[in-house]
Design an enzyme around this catalytic site. Structure first.
Site, PDB file in Angstrom:
ATOM      1  N   HIS A 264      49.586  20.335  -2.091  1.00  0.00           N
ATOM      2  CA  HIS A 264      49.190  19.165  -1.319  1.00  0.00           C
ATOM      3  C   HIS A 264      49.051  17.912  -2.188  1.00  0.00           C
ATOM      4  O   HIS A 264      48.265  17.015  -1.900  1.00  0.00           O
ATOM      5  CB  HIS A 264      47.901  19.450  -0.544  1.00  0.00           C
ATOM      6  CG  HIS A 264      48.103  20.506   0.504  1.00  0.00           C
ATOM      7  ND1 HIS A 264      47.081  21.140   1.153  1.00  0.00           N
ATOM      8  CD2 HIS A 264      49.243  21.044   1.021  1.00  0.00           C
ATOM      9  CE1 HIS A 264      47.578  22.030   2.018  1.00  0.00           C
ATOM     10  NE2 HIS A 264      48.884  21.980   1.941  1.00  0.00           N
ATOM     11  N   CYS A 275      58.339   4.376   1.846  1.00  0.00           N
ATOM     12  CA  CYS A 275      59.625   4.618   1.155  1.00  0.00           C
ATOM     13  C   CYS A 275      59.487   5.585  -0.014  1.00  0.00           C
ATOM     14  O   CYS A 275      60.459   5.894  -0.689  1.00  0.00           O
ATOM     15  CB  CYS A 275      60.223   3.291   0.673  1.00  0.00           C
ATOM     16  SG  CYS A 275      59.304   2.568  -0.701  1.00  0.00           S
ATOM     17  N   CYS A 299      59.061  -2.197   0.131  1.00  0.00           N
ATOM     18  CA  CYS A 299      59.177  -2.155   1.601  1.00  0.00           C
ATOM     19  C   CYS A 299      57.910  -2.626   2.310  1.00  0.00           C
ATOM     20  O   CYS A 299      57.825  -2.585   3.533  1.00  0.00           O
ATOM     21  CB  CYS A 299      59.525  -0.746   2.067  1.00  0.00           C
ATOM     22  SG  CYS A 299      58.124   0.363   1.987  1.00  0.00           S
ATOM     23  N   THR A 336      40.450  29.906   0.753  1.00  0.00           N
ATOM     24  CA  THR A 336      41.183  29.055   1.697  1.00  0.00           C
ATOM     25  C   THR A 336      41.104  29.660   3.093  1.00  0.00           C
ATOM     26  O   THR A 336      41.129  30.885   3.245  1.00  0.00           O
ATOM     27  CB  THR A 336      42.664  28.864   1.293  1.00  0.00           C
ATOM     28  OG1 THR A 336      43.366  28.236   2.380  1.00  0.00           O
ATOM     29  CG2 THR A 336      43.355  30.164   0.938  1.00  0.00           C
ATOM     30  N   ASN A 360      37.367  35.576   0.217  1.00  0.00           N
ATOM     31  CA  ASN A 360      36.855  34.408   0.933  1.00  0.00           C
ATOM     32  C   ASN A 360      35.466  34.738   1.480  1.00  0.00           C
ATOM     33  O   ASN A 360      35.168  35.904   1.738  1.00  0.00           O
ATOM     34  CB  ASN A 360      37.799  34.057   2.098  1.00  0.00           C
ATOM     35  CG  ASN A 360      37.763  32.585   2.426  1.00  0.00           C
ATOM     36  OD1 ASN A 360      38.009  31.751   1.562  1.00  0.00           O
ATOM     37  ND2 ASN A 360      37.443  32.251   3.654  1.00  0.00           N
TER      38      ASN A 360
END
Ligand code: CNA
Length: 407
Positions: A264, A275, A299, A336, A360
């Site tokens: 990520h 752009c 841009c 996660t 977890n």
């Protein structure tokens, strides 16, 4: 050592009577010949105990002298072995058997073992932590530990999320005290994901700038889980870490960039959202601190750190590594909720015979554990505690502490 369990074995006759187990002092068991007390096998025919192939091979001698005494149970991981089924040149390979007849033996020995001897202190931990979707419970965990200790895995990966950094002080998204609840309350959004979308950023970039201003990742330090990953990497047990995090704690723990896939994105480079032009991160950070949005000189699109927002593409590296996962035989998924695609699909990409370990503190959403590989374990608990336990069970805790100076 490759273990491919057999479902049956023709040598299951005249087993040691299960009622006689009451008479055996399991906590005092030692090899009849050399007094070894850890790497030991219990003969399922006569009830005597001998050391295994990692020590002085006394069980093998026992078998050679009494060929009907071929079945044993490992008192380390409670796996059942037949020496007759696979004894070519007595190379100690044995053959691991999963047969219903043995479940009673395994249960009773495990209750003696974990009730009375060196796992005593972990007893509560074990029964509270293990939530094993494959219904084989703790035995599978100890099988896994054995495999890890014996360098069984050829290619391993760890896949992590915000849960591995909560003990460092960084909130995750979906826990009660997580960022999503804060966002919902503050901005009155139905879906907190909207706040982190490319669409909203283009419309109202200052909102995201204000959010980033409240976070200073520089002040946080890696957790036990981050160092656990570095430790397994140094031992060559894993070679790739997929992280969804943007807090740089993997790098701070000393994990090299080449072993990391920042699924990520990263916060130490900048870009234009429209752009994708590279933009100096210092300019952007300055803009964040002064509430001034930086616009692209090419841009005029709004610019931000290269953190992936909902609606933005993931990096090419991510997809290339994802393709390679079919060759991996070990995946450890930590901290996660596996709610974000395409990251959530990674565990499915591993080789069908791979081992998958989930750690977890909550069950992971709608995840379909049943359709994954045969060897999967879900361990419920705080990930730092679980990593610590795993290191202890492997006998690596002291070494780990000496390397990472864990207090
Ligand atoms: P999430 O959806 O918030 O899930 C985190 C999971 O970890 C939850 O299931 C928690 O119950 C669990 N958890 C929390 N603390 C612990 C703990 N100590 N031990 C064990 N489990 C724990 O976050 P995901 O990572 O699944 O979602 C992906 C988002 C979160 C990514 O896009 C990240 O960029 C984003 N995020 C990153 C950070 C960070 O970089 N530290 C912080 C917050 C959000």
């Amino acid at each position: 050592m490759l273990i491919s369990p057999k479902k049956d074995c023709s040598h299951i006759t005249n087993l040691f009577p299960i009622n006689n187990f009451n008479l055996i002092p399991f906590h005092k068991l030692k090899c009849e010949e050399c007094q070894e007390n850890k790497e030991i096998l219990f003969c399922l025919i006569c009830g005597k105990v001998y050391c295994n192939r990692y020590k002085n091979k006394h069980f093998l001698n026992h078998f050679i002298q009494n060929r009907t005494h071929c079945l044993c149970i490992s008192l380390i991981d409670l796996s059942i072995w037949c020496y007759e089924c696979k004894n070519s040149q007595f190379n100690f390979k044995g053959s691991y058997i999963e047969n219903k007849i043995f479940s009673e033996y395994i249960n009773i020995i495990s209750s003696f073992k974990y009730g009375q001897n060196f796992y005593l202190n972990d007893k509560n931990l074990i029964s509270n932590l293990y939530l094993d979707y494959s219904e084989i419970s703790n035995i599978k965990y100890f099988n896994f530990i054995e495999l890890l200790k014996n360098n069984y895995f050829k290619q391993g990966t760890i896949m992590v999320g915000a849960g591995i950094s909560t003990s460092a002080g960084i909130p995750d998204f979906r826990s009660k005290s997580g960022i999503f609840n804060q966002i919902i309350n503050k901005y009155k959004l139905k879906r907190p994901e909207e706040f982190f979308s490319k669409k909203l950023f283009i419309e109202k970039p200052l909102l995201f700038y204000e959010f980033l201003k409240t976070i200073n990742f520089n002040k946080y330090s890696p957790t036990i889980t981050h160092y656990f990953m570095k430790y397994l990497l140094d031992k060559n047990m894993i070679n790739t870490i997929f992280t969804q995090n943007i807090d740089n704690l993997e790098l701070k723990a000393g994990i090299p960039n080449e072993n990391l896939i920042f699924a990520h994105g990263i916060n130490f480079k900048g870009h234009c959202v429209v752009c994708d032009n590279d933009i100096d991160i210092n300019l952007i950070n300055n803009g964040i601190q002064t509430n001034t949005v930086v616009f692209c000189p090419q841009c005029n699109g709004p610019c931000k750190p290269r953190i992936v927002l909902y609606g933005e593409d993931l990096s090419k590296d991510f997809y290339a590594k994802k393709e390679e996962l079919k060759n991996y035989d070990l995946g450890i998924v930590i901290g996660t909720s596996l709610n974000v695609e395409p990251f959530s699909g990674l565990p499915d990409c591993l080789n069908k015979n791979s081992w998958l370990i989930f750690m977890n503190n909550n069950e992971i959403g709608e995840y379909d554990y049943y359709n994954l590989t045969n060897n999967k374990i879900f361990i419920k608990g705080n990930c730092d505690e679980l990593c610590k336990k795993l290191l202890k069970d492997c006998g690596w805790w002291e070494d780990f502490k000496s390397k990472f100076n864990e207090k």
